[in-house]
Scaffold this motif. Sequence first.
Motif, PDB file in Angstrom:
ATOM      1  N   LEU A 141       0.914   3.983  -3.100  1.00  0.00           N
ATOM      2  CA  LEU A 141       0.579   5.398  -2.886  1.00  0.00           C
ATOM      3  C   LEU A 141       1.716   6.301  -3.360  1.00  0.00           C
ATOM      4  O   LEU A 141       1.484   7.306  -4.025  1.00  0.00           O
ATOM      5  N   TYR A 190       1.949   6.592  -7.130  1.00  0.00           N
ATOM      6  CA  TYR A 190       0.953   7.470  -7.721  1.00  0.00           C
ATOM      7  C   TYR A 190       1.048   8.904  -7.205  1.00  0.00           C
ATOM      8  O   TYR A 190       0.154   9.715  -7.410  1.00  0.00           O
ATOM      9  N   PHE A 223       1.342  10.164  -4.021  1.00  0.00           N
ATOM     10  CA  PHE A 223       0.833  10.574  -2.717  1.00  0.00           C
ATOM     11  C   PHE A 223       1.962  10.564  -1.695  1.00  0.00           C
ATOM     12  O   PHE A 223       2.813   9.694  -1.700  1.00  0.00           O
ATOM     13  N   LYS A 230       2.804  11.325   2.682  1.00  0.00           N
ATOM     14  CA  LYS A 230       2.131  11.287   3.977  1.00  0.00           C
ATOM     15  C   LYS A 230       1.398  12.589   4.265  1.00  0.00           C
ATOM     16  O   LYS A 230       0.342  12.600   4.859  1.00  0.00           O
ATOM     17  N   VAL A 266      -2.127  12.818   2.531  1.00  0.00           N
ATOM     18  CA  VAL A 266      -3.196  11.934   2.978  1.00  0.00           C
ATOM     19  C   VAL A 266      -3.875  12.580   4.177  1.00  0.00           C
ATOM     20  O   VAL A 266      -3.229  12.863   5.183  1.00  0.00           O
ATOM     21  N   ALA A 305       0.817  -1.226   0.000  1.00  0.00           N
ATOM     22  CA  ALA A 305       0.000   0.000   0.000  1.00  0.00           C
ATOM     23  C   ALA A 305       0.849   1.274   0.000  1.00  0.00           C
ATOM     24  O   ALA A 305       0.634   2.151  -0.839  1.00  0.00           O
ATOM     25  N   PRO A 306       1.823   1.418   0.902  1.00  0.00           N
ATOM     26  CA  PRO A 306       2.635   2.643   0.868  1.00  0.00           C
ATOM     27  C   PRO A 306       3.411   2.801  -0.441  1.00  0.00           C
ATOM     28  O   PRO A 306       3.575   3.913  -0.947  1.00  0.00           O
TER      29      PRO A 306
END
Length: 107
Positions: free
Chosen positions: A92, A95, A97, A99, A102, A88-89
């Motif tokens: 993210l 793409y 993203f 910290k 979010v 998941a990280p």
Amino acid sequence: MQNLIVRLQQEGAHIDQQLEAEINALWFWGIERIANPELKASLIEYYRTYVPWQFFVSPSSVNSRHHPPHHNRKGGIVRHLTECCIMAPRLLAMYGFSKKEVKQEKL
């Protein structure tokens, strides 16, 4: 985490070394990486108290069609969830993203 293993064994789960290693991996790659202390404590309590032992010993798929072979044996759901926690990280970040982007809400 040891409390969880004890509970699972008391409820009838056969926890061998491989399954214990899978649960340890979920704890390391999933639970321990949660920064929000309230969320982390809630999730630990949920796993230790409410998640049925079958979750930890079952394969990811009953018919083996939609998951890779290493997810379709004992502990497959835990293995699948651990891999999601690892990926998941990375996804993210891939793409764009970070910290900071979010949105973090208080629970």
